[in-house]
Each structure stands twice: as C-alpha cells, then as structure tokens.
Design a protein around this motif. Structure first.
Motif, short mmCIF file in Angstrom:
data_model
loop_
_atom_site.label_atom_id
_atom_site.label_comp_id
_atom_site.label_asym_id
_atom_site.label_seq_id
_atom_site.Cartn_x
_atom_site.Cartn_y
_atom_site.Cartn_z
N LEU A 199 -42.86 -61.34 -109.01
CA LEU A 199 -44.08 -61.95 -109.58
C LEU A 199 -44.88 -60.94 -110.37
O LEU A 199 -45.33 -61.19 -111.49
CB LEU A 199 -44.95 -62.48 -108.44
CG LEU A 199 -44.69 -63.93 -108.02
CD1 LEU A 199 -45.56 -64.27 -106.82
CD2 LEU A 199 -45.00 -64.87 -109.19
N PHE A 200 -45.02 -59.76 -109.76
CA PHE A 200 -45.79 -58.71 -110.40
C PHE A 200 -45.14 -58.31 -111.73
O PHE A 200 -45.81 -58.18 -112.76
CB PHE A 200 -45.88 -57.50 -109.47
CG PHE A 200 -46.56 -56.32 -110.10
CD1 PHE A 200 -47.94 -56.29 -110.21
CD2 PHE A 200 -45.82 -55.25 -110.58
CE1 PHE A 200 -48.57 -55.22 -110.80
CE2 PHE A 200 -46.45 -54.17 -111.17
CZ PHE A 200 -47.82 -54.15 -111.27
N LEU B 1 -46.92 -58.45 -115.32
CA LEU B 1 -47.20 -57.23 -116.08
C LEU B 1 -46.23 -57.06 -117.26
O LEU B 1 -46.66 -56.97 -118.42
CB LEU B 1 -47.11 -56.01 -115.17
CG LEU B 1 -47.41 -54.68 -115.88
CD1 LEU B 1 -48.85 -54.65 -116.37
CD2 LEU B 1 -47.15 -53.49 -114.95
N PHE B 2 -44.95 -57.02 -116.97
CA PHE B 2 -44.00 -56.64 -118.02
C PHE B 2 -43.67 -57.81 -118.96
O PHE B 2 -43.64 -57.64 -120.17
CB PHE B 2 -42.71 -56.11 -117.39
CG PHE B 2 -42.93 -54.94 -116.49
CD1 PHE B 2 -43.62 -53.81 -116.95
CD2 PHE B 2 -42.49 -54.95 -115.19
CE1 PHE B 2 -43.84 -52.73 -116.11
CE2 PHE B 2 -42.71 -53.87 -114.35
CZ PHE B 2 -43.39 -52.76 -114.81
N VAL B 3 -43.43 -58.98 -118.37
CA VAL B 3 -43.01 -60.11 -119.20
C VAL B 3 -44.17 -60.64 -120.04
O VAL B 3 -44.06 -60.79 -121.24
CB VAL B 3 -42.42 -61.24 -118.33
CG1 VAL B 3 -42.06 -62.44 -119.20
CG2 VAL B 3 -41.18 -60.74 -117.58
N THR C 270 -32.06 -60.33 -105.94
CA THR C 270 -32.16 -61.51 -106.79
C THR C 270 -33.59 -61.78 -107.20
O THR C 270 -33.90 -62.01 -108.36
CB THR C 270 -31.64 -62.75 -106.04
OG1 THR C 270 -30.46 -62.41 -105.37
CG2 THR C 270 -31.39 -63.88 -107.01
N ALA C 271 -34.49 -61.73 -106.21
CA ALA C 271 -35.86 -62.15 -106.46
C ALA C 271 -36.54 -61.42 -107.61
O ALA C 271 -37.19 -62.06 -108.45
CB ALA C 271 -36.68 -62.02 -105.17
N PRO C 272 -36.41 -60.09 -107.69
CA PRO C 272 -37.16 -59.40 -108.75
C PRO C 272 -36.66 -59.73 -110.16
O PRO C 272 -37.41 -59.59 -111.12
CB PRO C 272 -36.92 -57.92 -108.45
CG PRO C 272 -36.38 -57.86 -107.08
CD PRO C 272 -35.71 -59.15 -106.81
N ILE C 273 -35.39 -60.18 -110.27
CA ILE C 273 -34.90 -60.44 -111.63
C ILE C 273 -35.06 -61.91 -112.00
O ILE C 273 -34.91 -62.29 -113.16
CB ILE C 273 -33.42 -60.02 -111.78
CG1 ILE C 273 -32.53 -60.71 -110.77
CG2 ILE C 273 -33.28 -58.53 -111.67
CD1 ILE C 273 -31.05 -60.40 -110.95
#
Ligand SMILES: Nc1ncnc2c1ncn2[C@@H]1O[C@H](COP(=O)(O)OP(=O)(O)OP(=O)(O)O)[C@@H](O)[C@H]1O
Ligand SMILES: [Mg+2]
Lengths: 294, 250
Positions: free
Chosen positions: A127-128, A132-134, A215-218
């Motif tokens: 989520l973070f 932030l990045f996306v 999986t979750a972070p991507i």
C-alpha cells in the motif's frame, strides 16, 4: 547403601537425559519431515508441467497453456532492482548503527525502528509503495516502483544481518587497527568489512529469498495480471512468479485447467530460492577462505 | 630531556577511580617496567599514552601528558598521528586475518605508503627486527593465523615496528608464550631499546629485572614507588613494594 542410592539417581539422570534427547530429536526430525513432504508434493505435482516450452514461452489461452517466461524474467528483474536499492542503503546504515553510534538513545531508537519495520505485514508495504512510488512520485505500475517497494521490505533483514555480521568481528581487530594509527574509516574498510563480508553476503542472499517470493508488495506496484511480452524499461509493468501463481490459482480463466501450470510455477519459484541459497553458501565458503589469505 | 611526562593523571571508568593522580617521567631509550597486583591499573595507565582509553565509553581523564614536549590531550591533537608515534603490543596476539606480509604492511598502507619496493623493504626489516624473519621468509603470503602464538606475538611486534614509532607500549607481551619465545622477546626488547622508549607491563619479576632499566610499582591505582630497577629490587623503600616483589602478596 550409599552406593545404591548413587546408582539409583544415576539411572534417573540417564533416563531424563534420554527422554530429553529423544524429544529434541523427534521435534527436529518432525520439522525436516514436514519440509520434505511439502517439497515432494510440489515436485510431484509440478514436475509434469515443466519442460523447455514452459520455461521459455509466453503464456497462452488464458494462461492454461504455454509458458511462464515473462514471469521468470520479471522476478529476476525485481530481485535485481530491489537488491540494487536495499544492499547499499542497508549495509551502510548497518555500518553506521554498529560502528559509529555509541550505545544510547539514538542507537536504541534506530534499532527499535528497524525491528518494527521487520514486523510490518508485507501488504502494508504494498500500500505504501503504491501511494509513494506509483502515485506521488508518478512512477506508475512499474518495475521501478515494485523494486523500491520490495527493497524497503528487505531493508530490515539486510540491516539486521549486516549488524550481526559486524558484531561477530572481534574487537581486538578494531583495537589492533586503531593502535597502528588507522582511522575509523580505514579500519572499517580494510579490516572489519573483509572479515564480516561472508556473513553480510549470506544476509543479502537470504533477503533475496524473501523478496523473490513476496506477492503483496508487488500486487499494487508492478505486477501484471497477463502481459505476454517482456518489459523493455524500468517503467514497464511485468509479470512475476508469485503473483502469477496467485492469479492462476484463484482467478484465471479456468482455474482447474491451470492447476498443473500452478504447480509448475511453484516449483520454479522454489527452485530459484533454493539455487539462491546454495549460491549463498558457496559464496560464503569462497570468501571465507579468501579473507584469511589476502 | 624527558620523552614522556605524566602529570597528576587521574582516570575514571564511570564512577570507578582507576588511576589516582600519577606523576611520572620517562627518559628516552629506556625500558620501564610497570609492576603491581592484578587490577591496579597498569594496562589502563599504558593506554593513556596512545589514548586507547578514548575508545572505552564512560572514561574520564584529567591531568597532563606530554610526549616530546607536546600535550597529547589538547583538544586539537590528531589522535591517529599520535598512535603512529606510540606503538602498542597487546597481551593476546591479535594479528589480522590477512597474510603475514599484509599484517606488517598494514600500518604503512593506512599511512598512505604505496611504494611497493619501500613496503617490501620495511616489512622485511621489521620482521628481522622482531626475530621472525628466518621463520617466515618463505611463507609471507600465508595466513598469519597459521603461525604459533609466539610467532603471532612477534608478528604483532613487527607490525608495530613497521611504522617506526618512537615509543613502544607492551602489555604483558610474553604472558601467553613459552620460555623460548619469551627469551626471544626479551632479547628483542633489549635490542629495541637503542631506538625506542619502551614501557612494558609484566607480572614476571624476573623478567622485569632482566629487561628494564626503571621499575614502577602500582597499587590500587596509585604509583607507590618508581626508580632504577636495581634499586627497587634490592633496596625497595616502601614495605608494600618489598612485599610484592618478594611474593608476599598480590
Ligand atoms: N573498560 C573498563 N571498564 C570499567 N572498568 C575497567 C575497565 N578496564 C579496567 N577497569 C578497571 O580498572 C582497574 C584497572 O584495570 P587494569 O586493566 O588497568 O588493571 P591491570 O593492572 O592491567 O591488571 P592486570 O594485571 O590484571 O592486567 C580494574 O579494577 C578494572 O576492573
Ligand atoms: Mg592488564
């Protein structure tokens, strides 16, 4: 009389020892057995799916046929990208924490924070990373955003293992170096890091193992549901093994028909992690020998 | 002209008063032995001269230490420079996990010496000085860990000598060694005296008698007696000194 008593307690002691020993043995054998069963299960189910086409072709027909090539490549990109980010930052912060800060508030605070960071569920990192990045930084769903997110996730592991590696360097080496008029930086570069290097490498590779399976972070930062082509820049989306596995096991066009593909994907993922770990051991041995010699 | 002058040196480890106002002068090219019961502050005092105590957190030091007429505790003092001038050999040999050659060359390299020829010459000379050359000349590339304890200690001495300090601090350098290695190191100390000012901590009274010109007796952080070694050993003024060297306590 006294002899008898001694003998008795002796027997009792031996019995206790034997029970404890066997209990420990049972437990560790149990753990090994469970691991072996999982591995065997995946291998048996997945092996039939694995062939050259599976490893090198694009997915076809709603991911029930064809291969997983873009997912494999994507996973390697993400591993590489996240390590490029996490290794220097993690190792340098660990050096700062262990070699520069004195025992006290700041040190405890940083340690507390990194330990807490390690405990945050990976979906929260996802989520973070998305925020932030996306979105905020505008990288979009991209290898860059995904690598940074995975890198953040692995930072605490990198920092902690590097710290452990530095801690295991005996102080007599530091003192010996300072006594010869070496500066702190020289001592770190020429004495401490070479000694700690094999263990640092191991830590880095362990965190690669962790990153490659997440999986979750991507999910919200990079992973494509279905993208039968290779990424051409760090701003492209990509498929990745863990997410691909998730997709074809839960929401593919035909979950039942994708089953063999799913086990095949799982097997490839496990194989990558195993190879990486073997590599870690090999490197550690190699550098472990070299340190003594150079 | 004194090489080292210590004036009213007091040192605390947090609340613990480890050195209690020690005043002592050291002549150049002499060997001074520091003796006294365990825990009396000999190692602590030794570390005052190359400021190794600075590395221990909670240490407070007061007083005045001059080396070659310069205050080594003034705030602008370059500590790395000081440590190049004041070499140290530790109780336990602590070679680096590097080759024999690189161990001796280390001090030169961190001092910015790059000339290969010069380094090779200096390494050889230092190993000859520390009486190790004959034993290692054919295996300079081998790991220092392959040497025996006594050889490692002589390697550490060579390592300290390579950067040509003018003072050498030795903290029980022979305590972990066999009699033959010990004899070698004692001979070495005698040789080195020509060029160095040496302060050596030892628990071995015979050794102090053999190698030193001056002897200082410490007791619970205080300097009890200081004088010519002969004088201290044959005619000590303080009854505590007498008791200690005759083995009646400590
Ligand atoms: N790092 C430290 N922190 C706190 N106290 C210390 C520290 N180092 C030494 N001390 C204390 O200071 C006193 C002097 O210690 P030091 O090591 O100088 O004694 P020593 O005369 O060299 O003893 P030994 O003959 O056993 O080596 C001892 O009481 C010791 O407990
Ligand atoms: Mg001591």
């Amino acid at each position: 009389m006294k002899m008898k008593l001694e003998k008795h307690t002796n027997k009792k002691k031996q019995l206790k020892q034997a029970i404890a020993f066997n209990l420990f043995r049972l437990m560790s054998f149990g753990v090994v057995a469970v691991l072996a069963i999982i591995l065997l299960f995946i291998i048996v189910r997945g092996a039939s799916a694995i062939n050259w086409t599976f490893l090198t072709a694009m997915p076809e027909e709603g991911m029930t046929k064809g291969g997983i090539f873009p997912a494999i490549i994507g996973t390697f990109y993400l591993i590489g990208g996240s390590m490029l980010f996490a290794c220097p930052i993690g190792v340098l912060s660990a050096i700062y924490i262990h070699e520069y800060t004195k025992a006290g508030f700041i040190k405890r605070f940083i340690k507390l924070m990194t330990n807490n960071l390690a405990g945050i569920p990976s979906i929260v990192f996802g989520l973070f990373g998305m925020t932030l990045f996306v979105n905020t930084l505008g990288f979009g769903d991209s290898i860059l955003a995904g690598s940074l997110t995975l890198g953040l996730l692995s930072l605490p592991v990198v920092i902690r293992t590097t710290e452990e590696a530095l801690k295991s360097v005996d102080d007599s080496f530091r003192i010996g170096s300072y006594a010869l008029g070496a500066t702190k930086l020289q001592t770190i570069r020429k004495v401490i890091l070479p000694i700690a290097f094999p263990n640092i490498i191991t830590g880095l590779i362990l965190s690669i193992g962790r990153v490659s399976g997440e999986t979750a972070p991507i999910l919200f930062t990079v992973a494509a549901y279905f993208l039968p082509k290779l990424p051409t820049s760090i701003f492209d989306q990509t498929m990745a093994l863990p997410y691909h596995l998730y997709v074809i096991s839960t929401s593919g066009t035909n979950v039942e028909a994708s089953r063999p593909m799913a086990y095949g994907t799982a097997l490839v993922l496990i194989a990558i992690v195993l190879i990486v770990n073997l590599l870690a051991n090999g490197l550690r041995r190699y550098f472990g020998n070299k340190v003594k010699m150079n | 002209m004194y090489k080292i002058q210590a004036r009213h040196v007091s040192l605390y480890y947090n609340d613990f008063h480890a050195l209690k106002g020690i005043t002592m002068d050291f002549l150049p090219n002499t060997v001074t032995a520091l003796i006294g019961p365990s825990g009396c502050g000999k190692s602590t005092f030794l570390r005052v001269f190359n400021r190794m105590n600075d590395l221990i957190s909670g240490v407070k030091i007061s007083g005045n230490v001059m080396i070659d007429g310069e205050d080594i505790y003034e705030s602008k003092k370059d500590i790395d420079e000081l440590r190049k001038k004041v070499g140290m050999v530790f109780q336990k040999p602590n070679p680096f996990p590097k080759s024999i050659f690189e161990n001796v060359a280390y001090g030169l390299r961190v001092n910015g010496e790059n000339d290969k020829k010069f380094i090779e010459e200096r390494v050889e000379r230092s190993l000859v000085q520390s009486a190790l050359w004959e034993e290692v000349k054919d295996k300079l590339k081998k790991s220092a860990f392959e040497l025996s304890g006594g050889q490692q200690q002589r390697l550490c001495i060579a390592r300290a000598l390579a950067i040509e300090p003018s003072i050498l601090l030795m903290d029980e350098p022979a305590s972990a060694l066999d009699p033959i290695s010990t004899a070698k190191i004692e001979e070495l100390i005698y040789e080195l005296k020509k060029n160095y000012t040496i302060i050596i901590v030892t628990h071995n009274m015979q050794q102090a008698g053999r190698v030193s010109d001056k002897t200082a007796f410490f007791y619970i952080g205080e300097l009890i007696e200081y004088g010519d070694t002969k004088e201290i050993f044959t005619n000590p003024k303080n009854p505590r000194t007498q008791n200690y060297i005759t083995g009646r306590f400590g």
